[in-house]
Write a protein that holds these residues in place. Structure first.
Motif, mmCIF file in Angstrom:
data_model
loop_
_atom_site.group_PDB
_atom_site.id
_atom_site.type_symbol
_atom_site.label_atom_id
_atom_site.label_comp_id
_atom_site.label_asym_id
_atom_site.label_seq_id
_atom_site.Cartn_x
_atom_site.Cartn_y
_atom_site.Cartn_z
ATOM 1 N N LYS A 340 -126.963 19.265 -21.585
ATOM 2 C CA LYS A 340 -127.370 18.740 -22.883
ATOM 3 C C LYS A 340 -126.433 19.239 -23.981
ATOM 4 O O LYS A 340 -126.509 18.836 -25.116
ATOM 5 C CB LYS A 340 -128.801 19.174 -23.206
ATOM 6 N N ASN A 341 -125.533 20.154 -23.592
ATOM 7 C CA ASN A 341 -124.679 20.767 -24.604
ATOM 8 C C ASN A 341 -123.600 19.804 -25.094
ATOM 9 O O ASN A 341 -123.425 18.715 -24.588
ATOM 10 C CB ASN A 341 -124.058 22.045 -24.063
ATOM 11 N N GLU A 342 -122.870 20.232 -26.086
ATOM 12 C CA GLU A 342 -121.866 19.365 -26.705
ATOM 13 C C GLU A 342 -120.466 19.716 -26.227
ATOM 14 O O GLU A 342 -119.534 19.766 -27.017
ATOM 15 C CB GLU A 342 -121.973 19.461 -28.232
ATOM 16 N N ASN A 343 -120.316 19.924 -24.927
ATOM 17 C CA ASN A 343 -118.969 20.196 -24.400
ATOM 18 C C ASN A 343 -118.069 18.993 -24.655
ATOM 19 O O ASN A 343 -118.535 17.863 -24.616
ATOM 20 C CB ASN A 343 -119.033 20.387 -22.870
ATOM 21 N N PRO A 344 -116.787 19.242 -24.874
ATOM 22 C CA PRO A 344 -115.877 18.090 -24.971
ATOM 23 C C PRO A 344 -115.699 17.457 -23.589
ATOM 24 O O PRO A 344 -115.963 18.106 -22.570
ATOM 25 C CB PRO A 344 -114.568 18.726 -25.468
ATOM 26 N N ASP A 345 -115.234 16.209 -23.550
ATOM 27 C CA ASP A 345 -114.985 15.547 -22.263
ATOM 28 C C ASP A 345 -113.945 16.328 -21.462
ATOM 29 O O ASP A 345 -112.988 16.852 -22.020
ATOM 30 C CB ASP A 345 -114.441 14.135 -22.501
ATOM 31 N N HIS A 346 -114.150 16.365 -20.173
ATOM 32 C CA HIS A 346 -113.158 17.002 -19.305
ATOM 33 C C HIS A 346 -112.090 15.963 -18.969
ATOM 34 O O HIS A 346 -112.365 14.951 -18.326
ATOM 35 C CB HIS A 346 -113.842 17.514 -18.033
ATOM 36 N N GLU A 347 -110.870 16.243 -19.412
ATOM 37 C CA GLU A 347 -109.784 15.263 -19.281
ATOM 38 C C GLU A 347 -109.484 14.906 -17.822
ATOM 39 O O GLU A 347 -109.119 13.783 -17.502
ATOM 40 C CB GLU A 347 -108.501 15.818 -19.931
ATOM 41 N N LEU A 349 -111.373 14.529 -15.281
ATOM 42 C CA LEU A 349 -112.428 13.930 -14.450
ATOM 43 C C LEU A 349 -112.019 12.585 -13.826
ATOM 44 O O LEU A 349 -112.275 12.352 -12.648
ATOM 45 C CB LEU A 349 -113.727 13.765 -15.255
ATOM 46 N N GLU A 350 -111.376 11.726 -14.612
ATOM 47 C CA GLU A 350 -111.024 10.399 -14.067
ATOM 48 C C GLU A 350 -110.103 10.515 -12.854
ATOM 49 O O GLU A 350 -110.222 9.754 -11.902
ATOM 50 C CB GLU A 350 -110.389 9.503 -15.128
ATOM 51 N N LYS A 351 -109.209 11.484 -12.912
ATOM 52 C CA LYS A 351 -108.297 11.688 -11.773
ATOM 53 C C LYS A 351 -109.100 12.137 -10.541
ATOM 54 O O LYS A 351 -108.844 11.673 -9.422
ATOM 55 C CB LYS A 351 -107.244 12.746 -12.171
ATOM 56 N N ILE A 352 -110.080 13.002 -10.770
ATOM 57 C CA ILE A 352 -110.917 13.483 -9.652
ATOM 58 C C ILE A 352 -111.663 12.298 -9.031
ATOM 59 O O ILE A 352 -111.750 12.155 -7.810
ATOM 60 C CB ILE A 352 -111.915 14.553 -10.153
ATOM 61 N N ILE A 353 -112.176 11.422 -9.894
ATOM 62 C CA ILE A 353 -112.929 10.260 -9.401
ATOM 63 C C ILE A 353 -111.996 9.284 -8.679
ATOM 64 O O ILE A 353 -112.326 8.778 -7.598
ATOM 65 C CB ILE A 353 -113.676 9.572 -10.571
ATOM 66 N N ASP A 354 -110.812 9.043 -9.254
ATOM 67 C CA ASP A 354 -109.833 8.163 -8.587
ATOM 68 C C ASP A 354 -109.500 8.678 -7.194
ATOM 69 O O ASP A 354 -109.443 7.903 -6.233
ATOM 70 C CB ASP A 354 -108.526 8.105 -9.398
ATOM 71 N N ASP A 355 -109.271 9.975 -7.101
ATOM 72 C CA ASP A 355 -108.940 10.570 -5.800
ATOM 73 C C ASP A 355 -110.088 10.417 -4.818
ATOM 74 O O ASP A 355 -109.878 10.136 -3.635
ATOM 75 C CB ASP A 355 -108.602 12.063 -5.951
ATOM 76 N N LEU A 356 -111.304 10.601 -5.323
ATOM 77 C CA LEU A 356 -112.471 10.446 -4.457
ATOM 78 C C LEU A 356 -112.484 9.034 -3.860
ATOM 79 O O LEU A 356 -112.589 8.867 -2.642
ATOM 80 C CB LEU A 356 -113.761 10.684 -5.254
ATOM 81 N N LEU A 393 -118.100 20.184 -18.298
ATOM 82 C CA LEU A 393 -118.384 18.740 -18.326
ATOM 83 C C LEU A 393 -119.219 18.366 -19.544
ATOM 84 O O LEU A 393 -120.166 19.076 -19.896
ATOM 85 C CB LEU A 393 -119.116 18.320 -17.050
ATOM 86 N N SER A 394 -118.874 17.250 -20.159
ATOM 87 C CA SER A 394 -119.638 16.759 -21.305
ATOM 88 C C SER A 394 -120.796 15.915 -20.789
ATOM 89 O O SER A 394 -120.850 15.559 -19.606
ATOM 90 C CB SER A 394 -118.754 15.909 -22.204
ATOM 91 N N LYS A 395 -121.699 15.576 -21.683
ATOM 92 C CA LYS A 395 -122.815 14.712 -21.330
ATOM 93 C C LYS A 395 -122.306 13.362 -20.801
ATOM 94 O O LYS A 395 -122.828 12.827 -19.834
ATOM 95 C CB LYS A 395 -123.667 14.479 -22.577
ATOM 96 N N GLN A 396 -121.253 12.846 -21.466
ATOM 97 C CA GLN A 396 -120.667 11.565 -21.025
ATOM 98 C C GLN A 396 -120.065 11.691 -19.629
ATOM 99 O O GLN A 396 -120.200 10.790 -18.804
ATOM 100 C CB GLN A 396 -119.562 11.100 -21.992
ATOM 101 N N ASN A 397 -119.380 12.816 -19.385
ATOM 102 C CA ASN A 397 -118.817 13.063 -18.051
ATOM 103 C C ASN A 397 -119.912 12.971 -16.985
ATOM 104 O O ASN A 397 -119.733 12.352 -15.940
ATOM 105 C CB ASN A 397 -118.212 14.473 -17.963
ATOM 106 N N CYS A 398 -121.056 13.610 -17.289
ATOM 107 C CA CYS A 398 -122.152 13.655 -16.309
ATOM 108 C C CYS A 398 -122.700 12.255 -16.053
ATOM 109 O O CYS A 398 -122.986 11.890 -14.910
ATOM 110 C CB CYS A 398 -123.254 14.589 -16.791
ATOM 111 N N ALA A 399 -122.837 11.487 -17.124
ATOM 112 C CA ALA A 399 -123.336 10.123 -16.964
ATOM 113 C C ALA A 399 -122.368 9.307 -16.106
ATOM 114 O O ALA A 399 -122.773 8.524 -15.249
ATOM 115 C CB ALA A 399 -123.509 9.472 -18.330
#
Ligand SMILES: [Zn+2]
Length: 476
Positions: A340-347, A349-356, A393-399
């Motif tokens: 629920k915190n206001e962490n900034p987006d983790h830059e 993440l998209e690369k991690i998802i692409d690799d997955l 991770l930001s809230k958006q990252n988690c979503a």
């Protein structure tokens, strides 16, 4: 990347080419036509049968995930020696008897979150199509009558044995021939149509009163539904010979065209290390296992997690491990929802998802290697858990990650398991109960607070009171 699957007919791992003609991209292909041998509805299907049905489901889900369209049929064998004798024993009609087990079968499929397929033909509703093939074979001199039964002349079909790679001598030995004692020209010949015995269910045909042989059903239904060569035929390895060999013989002899391009066979299932048998006491229906308190969700997971070409040893310890694997996924989802915190987006993440995606598809495209695919998926979960624990991770990252899980679950079917499974969690209800418990504690009503905690514990939900409030997770 192309999808390649082992083909029993060629003996090799072949690229899947729907329609038989190579196209530029997946979206250019016609729908993949698939036929799966379904159950004989004389009793409860056993857990070994469900390995094949879960595999069929995984196959169609993965094809759709990769962008193919599917057109899938699975038959119901509702007339044969076993169904007839079962109905006779209970002194009820064949239909009443087979309807009961058909219904149970569909209920079981639903429990295991198996998607319904496009066509579910019943043998007793496809008699005309069977007679059509038998007529063709008869006119071509490939079938002969004897005492009201019709047999296929194996010696007149050149390609006999090409699927099972058995030579003539081998096809004569060690086979369970049709039990009925009718005269045949060649011991290997099989019945297309069987003369009915006194008091048996029967249909009127030019060959007299009778009922279909088992093998003709599948050939007839495939012709009736698809009208031409199909892309994929699936079944357990025990069906290669004689059932699938006979399907090929009948269909190719009748229509002079290739019957099936890609044959996929699923290996046996062992239970606690042995072949399942009633005398060994390791013969289980789905209900038997559910009655022991295991969830259909873990059963689905376990049945799906092994490569289809490998024997799967089904054990209760394995089911417990499946529970643990699923709890890891569930706890990840819970943790993602708690951010629920206001962490900034983790830059990154998209690369991690692409690799997955890249690694998952590469693995499963290689002869449907789901075990390797699952390994990659759990590596991803590990990475995400680490990022979560480091608060990166930001809230958006988690979503975004939850969306990825939803997408992969189109293949798995065990992450967001529907209501019917006991493994599902009603998050909202749990949150509500936690709120009530906090209220109770505030009002010093500790009895009520404990009662709520115990109620959740019964459902396998563990509460943790932290400085930031109460959190919950699934008990392992
Ligand atoms: Zn079949």
């Amino acid at each position: 990347m192309t999808l390649r699957i082992h083909n029993t007919l060629s003996g090799k791992i072949d690229e899947l080419i729907p329609g038989g003609e190579k196209r530029e991209s997946i979206s250019d292909y016609p729908a993949v036509t698939i036929y799966s041998c379904g159950p004989t509805v004389y009793s409860y299907a056993h857990i070994g049968n469900f390995r094949t049905f879960v595999f069929n489901d995984f196959l169609r889900r993965y094809l759709k995930f990769r962008g193919f369209e599917v057109n899938h049929a699975m038959n119901i064998t509702d007339v044969d020696d076993k169904t007839i004798s079962g109905a006779n024993k209970e002194n009820i009609s064949l239909k009443e008897y087979t309807d009961r087990y058909t219904e149970i079968f569909f209920e079981n499929l639903k429990q295991l979150n198996i998607e319904s397929v496009e066509h579910v033909p019943r043998a007793t509703e496809s008699i005309e199509s069977m007679i059509e093939i038998i007529d063709k074979l008869h006119k071509k001199g490939l079938a002969y009558e004897n005492e009201g039964s019709v047999y296929f002349s194996i010696s007149k079909f050149d390609g006999y044995g090409k699927l099972s790679r058995l030579d003539k001598r081998e096809t004569r030995t060690g086979i369970r021939y049709d039990t009925d004692e009718y005269e045949k020209d060649d011991v290997r010949d099989f019945a297309l149509w069987k003369a009915s015995k006194e008091g048996e269910v029967s249909w009127d045909t030019p060959y007299g009163k009778g009922r279909p042989g088992w093998h003709i059903e599948c050939s007839a239904m495939i012709r009736k539904i698809f009208g031409k060569t199909i892309d994929i035929h699936t079944g357990g390895v025990d069906l290669i010979f004689p059932h699938h060999e006979n399907e090929i013989a009948q269909s190719e002899a009748a229509y002079d065209e290739k019957f099936v391009r890609h044959w996929i066979h699923v290996e046996h299932l062992l239970v606690e290390g042995s072949k399942m048998s009633k005398s060994l006491g390791n013969f289980y229906t789905l209900k038997d296992i559910l009655d022991r308190g295991y969830s259909p969700r873990s059963i689905r997971y376990l049945l799906m997690s092994a490569h289809y070409k490998k024997q799967l040893n089904f054990t209760f310890a394995g089911l417990k491990q499946a529970d643990q694997a699923l709890a890891r996924i569930d706890n990840l989802i819970i943790n993602l929802k708690y951010v629920k915190n206001e962490n900034p987006d983790h830059e990154g993440l998209e690369k991690i998802i692409d690799d997955l995606y890249k690694n998952f598809i590469n693995s499963v495209d290689d002869d449907l290697n789901i075990s390797k695919g699952l390994g990659i998926f759990f590596e991803f979960i590990h990475t995400i858990n680490t990022l979560l624990s480091e608060n990166r991770l930001s809230k958006q990252n988690c979503a975004r990650i939850i969306k990825v899980l939803e997408d992969l679950d189109k293949v798995f079917g065990f992450i967001f398991f529907p209501e019917n499974g006991s493994g599902d969690i009603d998050t909202e209800k749990i949150e509500q109960l936690i709120k009530e418990r906090s209220e109770a504690k505030k009002n010093r009503d500790f009895e009520k607070a404990d009662m709520i905690r115990d109620r959740l514990l019964e459902k396998g939900i563990l509460l943790e009171d932290t400085r930031h409030g109460t959190r919950w997770k699934k008990k392992r």
